[in-house]
Scaffold this active site. Structure first.
Site, mmCIF file in Angstrom:
data_model
loop_
_atom_site.group_PDB
_atom_site.id
_atom_site.type_symbol
_atom_site.label_atom_id
_atom_site.label_comp_id
_atom_site.label_asym_id
_atom_site.label_seq_id
_atom_site.Cartn_x
_atom_site.Cartn_y
_atom_site.Cartn_z
ATOM 1 N N LYS A 44 81.837 -1.931 -5.446
ATOM 2 C CA LYS A 44 80.736 -1.229 -4.776
ATOM 3 C C LYS A 44 81.190 -0.760 -3.411
ATOM 4 O O LYS A 44 82.092 -1.328 -2.785
ATOM 5 C CB LYS A 44 79.506 -2.132 -4.638
ATOM 6 C CG LYS A 44 79.643 -3.335 -3.698
ATOM 7 C CD LYS A 44 79.341 -3.020 -2.241
ATOM 8 C CE LYS A 44 79.648 -4.228 -1.350
ATOM 9 N NZ LYS A 44 79.631 -3.893 0.101
ATOM 10 N N VAL A 48 90.747 -8.168 -2.947
ATOM 11 C CA VAL A 48 90.114 -9.410 -2.512
ATOM 12 C C VAL A 48 89.792 -9.303 -1.022
ATOM 13 O O VAL A 48 90.610 -8.838 -0.224
ATOM 14 C CB VAL A 48 91.060 -10.602 -2.765
ATOM 15 C CG1 VAL A 48 90.418 -11.906 -2.298
ATOM 16 C CG2 VAL A 48 91.432 -10.675 -4.241
ATOM 17 N N GLY A 105 85.693 -5.886 1.204
ATOM 18 C CA GLY A 105 84.421 -5.231 1.449
ATOM 19 C C GLY A 105 83.917 -4.419 0.278
ATOM 20 O O GLY A 105 83.018 -3.588 0.435
ATOM 21 N N SER A 160 81.721 -10.512 -6.461
ATOM 22 C CA SER A 160 80.388 -10.282 -7.022
ATOM 23 C C SER A 160 80.478 -9.576 -8.366
ATOM 24 O O SER A 160 79.715 -9.873 -9.294
ATOM 25 C CB SER A 160 79.549 -9.452 -6.048
ATOM 26 O OG SER A 160 79.341 -10.150 -4.836
ATOM 27 N N ASP A 217 75.458 -9.400 -3.179
ATOM 28 C CA ASP A 217 75.920 -8.197 -3.864
ATOM 29 C C ASP A 217 75.933 -8.324 -5.381
ATOM 30 O O ASP A 217 76.164 -7.333 -6.078
ATOM 31 C CB ASP A 217 77.334 -7.839 -3.392
ATOM 32 C CG ASP A 217 77.384 -7.393 -1.942
ATOM 33 O OD1 ASP A 217 76.388 -6.829 -1.466
ATOM 34 O OD2 ASP A 217 78.430 -7.604 -1.293
#
Length: 310
Positions: A19, A109, A112, A117, A150
């Site tokens: 995302k 990893v 952000g 998630s 998230d």
């Protein structure tokens, strides 16, 4: 004549997207220690694949699926969010079962982009299908919200608003196909440290709500209408902690990006492009400046979904 029922699968593979936050507004820290958020999520075409099989004990194995991932930074014990997701689903149904979880990782990893998630969401969907639990969507979303802010969006995908801590997800109409150059960074950036710097800089005492005009821009397929609304409240704090990220943003603009944006709490940076060809050109130019760890992605894409039964 009715068809014979299909046998139960031995394993299920689910793909879940990374995302980005095309808008991230952060309010002043609350008494419970959390910051109220208003964000616009977008799922983009960078994925982790999670395969689950029933087992006597819980386990997780991570394989590096792309050049952006250091699998050594990912725990392989009960603290791994994929195992926590599986255990939470089993507890919800009151069943005593376990699974072996294999993560093929492409999402960086601590970058952000909510890779952990995505793995949790994929595990929930995969085990729900493997064990034929038929968990209602609202229950899956509730379990996801307990795992992390998230995770619900990783289930939903597409483009959506996130409120509360980001866990209250509402899908949005999005008629565009938006192209981004993702600029990865080898050095991680702690989310708590970014929020701490944000509080130190007293950035939270303002109107952080999503402007209705941004939602109108998402309904239009023209990228020139969206760029003025791209915003991340955490960017100033991240640049304060890591001045090199600001230099990355400047380089991306010089290479032709319409706009740059910090991804979540960083350190990944995003360069917004007009289209796929423009994105590839920006990535090539950045490579010539030494920014070789990039990916060209587009959004919105689907949330966690089954790609294989075996």
């Amino acid at each position: 004549m009715s068809a014979a029922p299909l046998p139960d699968p031995a394993s299920v593979t689910v793909r879940a997207p990374a995302k980005i936050n095309v808008y991230l507004g952060v309010g002043k820290v609350r008494d419970d220690g959390f910051h109220p958020l208003e964000t616009v999520y977008q799922a983009v075409s960078l994925y982790d694949d999670v395969t689950v099989t029933s087992a006597e004990e819980w386990s997780v194995t991570t394989m590096v699926g792309g050049p952006h991932v250091d699998h050594l930074a990912i725990p392989d014990d009960a603290t791994n969010i994929a195992i926590r997701a599986g255990k939470a689903l089993a507890a919800h149904h009151g069943i005593d079962r376990a699974a072996s979880i294999e993560v093929n990782k492409n999402i960086p990893v601590a970058g952000g982009m909510a890779g952990g998630s995505a793995d949790a969401a994929a595990t929930l969907v995969a085990l729900d299908r493997l064990w034929a639990l038929e968990t209602p969507d609202e229950d899956l979303l509730a379990i996801a919200a307990e795992l992390g802010s998230d995770v619900p969006f990783a289930l939903v995908g597409g483009t959506a608003t996130g409120t509360g801590r980001g866990e209250i997800v509402t899908p949005l109409e999005d008629n565009g196909s938006w192209w981004w150059v993702v600029i990865f960074n080898e050095e991680g950036l702690s989310t708590p440290s970014v929020y701490g710097a944000y509080d130190l800089l007293e950035e939270g005492d303002h109107d952080y709500r999503i402007r209705p005009e941004m939602l109108d821009a998402l309904r239009s397929p023209q990228p020139s209408g969206l760029d003025v609304f791209l915003y991340n409240d955490l960017e100033t704090a991240a640049f304060y902690l890591r001045p090199d990220l600001e230099r990355t943003a400047e380089a991306a603009l010089e290479c032709g990006a319409i706009m740059t944006l910090l991804s979540g709490s960083g350190p990944t940076m995003l360069a917004f492009a007009n289209d796929a060809e423009d994105a590839r050109l920006i990535a090539s130019r950045l490579g010539g400046r030494g920014y070789e760890r990039t990916a060209v992605v587009h959004g919105p894409v689907a949330g966690a979904h089954v790609v294989a039964y075996q």
